[in-house]
Motif scaffolding. Structure first.
Motif: not given
Length: 216
Positions: A101-122
């Motif tokens: 699931n790849i979407i266009q967007g900014s890391g300054f305003d992630l379109p996901f709710r709090d605690d939605f992922f187990d891991v967030v990476c760069t």
């Protein structure tokens, strides 16, 4: 939200050139890491993600064409997401990935709710964020992660700016794990490995991978 100077730079022609220059197939991707650090990226990932369930929900911020996500998919992970600023890279990612699931967007305003992922990476993304803007993206990453922050970035004990292809103000190196912890003291360092370059043209430079865990 108004774009930062760096966002404008990377979402334009320079960013497209970067994407074309750095898009590799799976074999080329691992060979690139082997030649530069003496380890494939798959081997690096395995050192940090071992023991995670295949259903671990992972978000990569600044995923470009999805090479890291494809590597994680090949390792057996099935719940993968990416956010990429550059529309051109997102379109290329859609041509080269499946069931990610790849979407266009900014890391300054992630379109996901709090605690939605187990891991967030760069992977090589924080190095292109101006120091004054780092708190915004770090806050968003921590907000969206239920458990882990995972990174692979240029390393230096002190934050310093370095020229990038004749441009100033678009590349930095730092101890990003420590900066995360300064901003969010509840983050605990689980693991960190330094990877000096074995490529002689990059002699003296070091990258590193780190894993932080939320404890509150």
């Amino acid at each position: 939200m108004k774009q930062t100077e760096q966002e404008t730079f990377w979402s334009g022609e320079f960013g497209q050139q970067y994407t074309d220059r750095n898009t590799r197939d799976r074999e080329e991707w691992d060979n690139f890491y082997q030649q530069n650090w003496g380890l494939t990226k798959s081997e690096m990932n395995a050192r940090f993600a071992s023991g995670w369930s295949s259903e671990t929900r992972i978000l990569e911020v600044g995923c470009n064409t999805g090479m890291q996500l494809r590597g994680l998919q090949d390792a057996g992970f099935t719940n993968l997401y990416g956010v990429e600023l550059q529309p051109y890279a997102v379109e290329k990612a859609k041509q080269t990935t499946q069931h990610i699931n790849i979407i266009q967007g900014s890391g300054f305003d992630l379109p996901f709710r709090d605690d939605f992922f187990d891991v967030v990476c760069t992977n090589g993304v924080l190095i292109h964020i101006a120091p004054d803007d780092l708190p915004k993206i770090m806050d968003e990453m921590v907000r969206c992660s239920r458990r882990y922050i995972w990174g692979f970035e240029y390393y230096s004990p002190e934050l310093s700016s370095i020229p990038y292809r004749g441009n100033e103000g678009f590349l930095w190196k730092a101890d990003y794990a420590a900066l995360f912890q300064q901003r969010h003291p509840s983050l605990k360092l689980v693991k960190q490995e330094l990877y000096p370059y074995v490529n002689t043209s990059e002699s003296g430079n070091v990258d590193y991978m780190y894993l932080l865990e939320k404890t509150a």
